[in-house]
Scaffold this motif. Structure first.
Motif, PDB file in Angstrom:
ATOM      1  N   MET A  85      20.772 -18.392  -3.726  1.00 43.11           N
ATOM      2  CA  MET A  85      20.322 -17.941  -2.410  1.00 43.11           C
ATOM      3  C   MET A  85      20.050 -16.452  -2.480  1.00 43.11           C
ATOM      4  N   ILE A  86      19.048 -15.998  -1.758  1.00 42.65           N
ATOM      5  CA  ILE A  86      18.724 -14.582  -1.749  1.00 42.65           C
ATOM      6  C   ILE A  86      19.850 -13.824  -1.068  1.00 42.65           C
ATOM      7  N   SER A  87      20.293 -12.740  -1.690  1.00 43.22           N
ATOM      8  CA  SER A  87      21.403 -11.973  -1.144  1.00 43.22           C
ATOM      9  C   SER A  87      20.965 -11.205   0.086  1.00 43.22           C
ATOM     10  N   GLY A  88      21.943 -10.680   0.810  1.00 44.74           N
ATOM     11  CA  GLY A  88      21.671  -9.966   2.051  1.00 44.74           C
ATOM     12  C   GLY A  88      21.411  -8.494   1.862  1.00 44.74           C
ATOM     13  N   LEU A  89      21.109  -8.054   0.665  1.00 48.81           N
ATOM     14  CA  LEU A  89      20.924  -6.630   0.435  1.00 48.81           C
ATOM     15  C   LEU A  89      19.596  -6.116   0.960  1.00 48.81           C
ATOM     16  N   GLY A  90      18.688  -6.996   1.311  1.00 48.44           N
ATOM     17  CA  GLY A  90      17.380  -6.548   1.804  1.00 48.44           C
ATOM     18  C   GLY A  90      16.346  -6.602   0.707  1.00 48.44           C
ATOM     19  N   PHE A  91      15.183  -6.081   0.992  1.00 47.35           N
ATOM     20  CA  PHE A  91      14.083  -6.135   0.050  1.00 47.35           C
ATOM     21  C   PHE A  91      14.136  -4.952  -0.902  1.00 47.35           C
ATOM     22  N   ALA A  92      14.007  -5.226  -2.177  1.00 50.19           N
ATOM     23  CA  ALA A  92      13.996  -4.172  -3.187  1.00 50.19           C
ATOM     24  C   ALA A  92      12.553  -3.805  -3.504  1.00 50.19           C
ATOM     25  N   SER A  93      12.363  -2.592  -4.012  1.00 51.50           N
ATOM     26  CA  SER A  93      11.027  -2.129  -4.393  1.00 51.50           C
ATOM     27  C   SER A  93      10.818  -2.321  -5.887  1.00 51.50           C
ATOM     28  N   ASP A  94       9.630  -2.794  -6.257  1.00 55.96           N
ATOM     29  CA  ASP A  94       9.314  -2.927  -7.675  1.00 55.96           C
ATOM     30  C   ASP A  94       9.184  -1.555  -8.318  1.00 55.96           C
ATOM     31  N   ALA A  95       9.691  -1.434  -9.527  1.00 56.69           N
ATOM     32  CA  ALA A  95       9.516  -0.207 -10.301  1.00 56.69           C
ATOM     33  C   ALA A  95       8.395  -0.399 -11.311  1.00 56.69           C
ATOM     34  N   LEU A  96       7.771   0.697 -11.696  1.00 55.16           N
ATOM     35  CA  LEU A  96       6.850   0.672 -12.830  1.00 55.16           C
ATOM     36  C   LEU A  96       7.673   0.581 -14.105  1.00 55.16           C
ATOM     37  N   ILE A 111       3.388  -2.051 -18.474  1.00 51.39           N
ATOM     38  CA  ILE A 111       3.181  -3.491 -18.353  1.00 51.39           C
ATOM     39  C   ILE A 111       3.036  -3.908 -16.896  1.00 51.39           C
ATOM     40  N   VAL A 112       2.356  -5.016 -16.709  1.00 54.71           N
ATOM     41  CA  VAL A 112       2.176  -5.603 -15.388  1.00 54.71           C
ATOM     42  C   VAL A 112       3.142  -6.777 -15.293  1.00 54.71           C
ATOM     43  N   ASP A 113       4.266  -6.550 -14.638  1.00 60.67           N
ATOM     44  CA  ASP A 113       5.282  -7.607 -14.502  1.00 60.67           C
ATOM     45  C   ASP A 113       6.093  -7.308 -13.250  1.00 60.67           C
ATOM     46  N   GLU A 114       5.674  -7.852 -12.125  1.00 57.11           N
ATOM     47  CA  GLU A 114       6.351  -7.573 -10.868  1.00 57.11           C
ATOM     48  C   GLU A 114       7.775  -8.116 -10.898  1.00 57.11           C
ATOM     49  N   GLY A 115       8.721  -7.258 -10.547  1.00 53.62           N
ATOM     50  CA  GLY A 115      10.100  -7.696 -10.430  1.00 53.62           C
ATOM     51  C   GLY A 115      10.928  -7.567 -11.686  1.00 53.62           C
ATOM     52  N   LEU A 116      10.390  -7.047 -12.768  1.00 49.83           N
ATOM     53  CA  LEU A 116      11.188  -6.886 -13.988  1.00 49.83           C
ATOM     54  C   LEU A 116      12.297  -5.867 -13.761  1.00 49.83           C
ATOM     55  N   VAL A 117      11.953  -4.756 -13.127  1.00 51.20           N
ATOM     56  CA  VAL A 117      12.929  -3.755 -12.688  1.00 51.20           C
ATOM     57  C   VAL A 117      12.655  -3.475 -11.220  1.00 51.20           C
ATOM     58  N   VAL A 118      13.700  -3.517 -10.405  1.00 52.32           N
ATOM     59  CA  VAL A 118      13.555  -3.231  -8.982  1.00 52.32           C
ATOM     60  C   VAL A 118      14.537  -2.141  -8.588  1.00 52.32           C
ATOM     61  N   MET A 155      -1.548   3.506 -11.362  1.00 53.74           N
ATOM     62  CA  MET A 155      -0.906   2.649 -12.365  1.00 53.74           C
ATOM     63  C   MET A 155      -0.762   1.208 -11.889  1.00 53.74           C
ATOM     64  N   GLY A 156      -1.287   0.918 -10.683  1.00 53.03           N
ATOM     65  CA  GLY A 156      -1.367  -0.473 -10.261  1.00 53.03           C
ATOM     66  C   GLY A 156      -0.443  -0.918  -9.144  1.00 53.03           C
ATOM     67  N   VAL A 157       0.380  -0.021  -8.569  1.00 52.65           N
ATOM     68  CA  VAL A 157       1.262  -0.411  -7.477  1.00 52.65           C
ATOM     69  C   VAL A 157       0.442  -0.580  -6.206  1.00 52.65           C
ATOM     70  N   GLU A 158       0.633  -1.700  -5.518  1.00 46.64           N
ATOM     71  CA  GLU A 158      -0.151  -2.003  -4.313  1.00 46.64           C
ATOM     72  C   GLU A 158       0.771  -2.209  -3.117  1.00 46.64           C
ATOM     73  N   VAL A 159       0.798  -1.240  -2.229  1.00 51.16           N
ATOM     74  CA  VAL A 159       1.531  -1.371  -0.974  1.00 51.16           C
ATOM     75  C   VAL A 159       0.601  -1.896   0.121  1.00 51.16           C
ATOM     76  N   ALA A 160      -0.645  -1.451   0.084  1.00 51.52           N
ATOM     77  CA  ALA A 160      -1.664  -1.901   1.049  1.00 51.52           C
ATOM     78  C   ALA A 160      -2.760  -2.637   0.281  1.00 51.52           C
ATOM     79  N   LYS A 161      -2.410  -3.765  -0.268  1.00 48.98           N
ATOM     80  CA  LYS A 161      -3.315  -4.543  -1.120  1.00 48.98           C
ATOM     81  C   LYS A 161      -4.581  -4.917  -0.364  1.00 48.98           C
ATOM     82  N   ASP A 162      -5.728  -4.569  -0.957  1.00 52.66           N
ATOM     83  CA  ASP A 162      -7.058  -4.916  -0.441  1.00 52.66           C
ATOM     84  C   ASP A 162      -7.446  -4.176   0.841  1.00 52.66           C
TER      85      ASP A 162
END
Length: 266
Positions: A15-26, A34-41, A232-239
């Motif tokens: 189950m997803i923990s209650g810590l909230g949403f984490a941000s992806d790191a480069l 590398i392009v790998d969302e969620g490898l380091v948050v 470097m490819g981070v998208e907060v406002a995609k499109d």
């Protein structure tokens, strides 16, 4: 000796923990971005590593013990167990405490990166402003399809940083990155000019670009970091192609979201 990878329905029932949403790191591994969302948050300023992915990349056996809520790594005959939503680390039945809890997100378990790096023999550097993890370990596998090619100049970075600074001032890294996304999305769109400089100075599009001092504006470190992240490819406002401090009456159907007082649109 390398150990065969075995992941038995790893974390499928978490189950997803209650810590909230984490941000992806480069993430840069062995000098390759590398392009790998969620490898380091990043959660509350602390970088965390995805246990299953790093284990796979290093050919380490991983097993999920559902009843005990433990992820168990087998490394050269030693058993390292990480308990979900806990600071407990167990090595061969001896318990240790980590500084920060592990947590689960979207069915995947993360542990503090400093602990993961120490136990897997990973050398790393963490840039807290850029949210960029640079990793060195010859055993970490990177697929050619994961490598992100960078293609921008120092001038591109400078102009993008300047318009971010002018448009956001005290905004967060995410807000600044979202503005950078709009500029870069326009560069990649057939509706707008095809360079960062031309997009910024397109008539009636970015009013701050015509104000006194813009041409010599010195961007803050945070604005430069946001520009780099977007490049470097981070998208907060995609499109997204537009943003404004008040809603656009004619763009209600293309509204994306409100970010720190600005309305972003596709």
């Amino acid at each position: 000796m390398r150990i065969k990878v075995l992941i038995l329905m790893l974390f499928s029932c978490l189950m997803i923990s209650g810590l909230g949403f984490a941000s992806d790191a480069l993430v840069t591994i062995n000098d390759q971005l590398i392009v790998d969302e969620g490898l380091v948050v990043v959660e509350n300023g602390i970088p965390y590593g995805l246990v299953s992915d790093f284990a796979q990349r290093m050919n380490i056996e991983v097993e999920w013990l559902q009843n005990a809520k433990l992820a168990v790594l087998t490394i050269d005959g030693d058993y390292l167990s990480f308990k979900m939503d806990s600071n407990l680390l167990i090595i061969n039945n001896k318990s240790y405490e980590m500084k920060h809890n592990s947590f689960a997100d979207n069915g995947r378990i993360y542990i503090p990166f400093e602990v993961l790096a120490e136990k897997l023999g990973i050398t790393y550097q963490w840039d807290a402003t850029l949210l960029h993890m640079t990793i060195q370990n010859s055993e970490l596998e990177v697929l050619p399809s994961e490598v992100k090619e960078l293609n921008y100049t120092d001038d591109d970075l400078l102009w993008l940083s300047r318009i971010i600074e002018a448009e956001t001032r005290g905004g967060s890294l995410d807000k600044k990155t979202a503005v950078a996304n709009v500029v870069l999305n326009r560069v990649n769109s057939t509706q707008f000019p095809n360079s960062i400089y031309e997009v910024i100075f397109q008539r009636n599009q970015f009013p701050p670009a015509y104000k006194s001092g813009f041409m010599t504006k010195v961007p803050s470190d945070l604005s430069v970091a946001a520009a780099k992240r977007a490049l470097m490819g981070v998208e907060v406002a995609k499109d997204c192609l537009y943003f404004n401090y008040i809603p656009f009456a004619t763009k209600t159907d293309s509204f994306y979201k409100l970010i720190e007082g600005d309305y972003f649109y596709y």
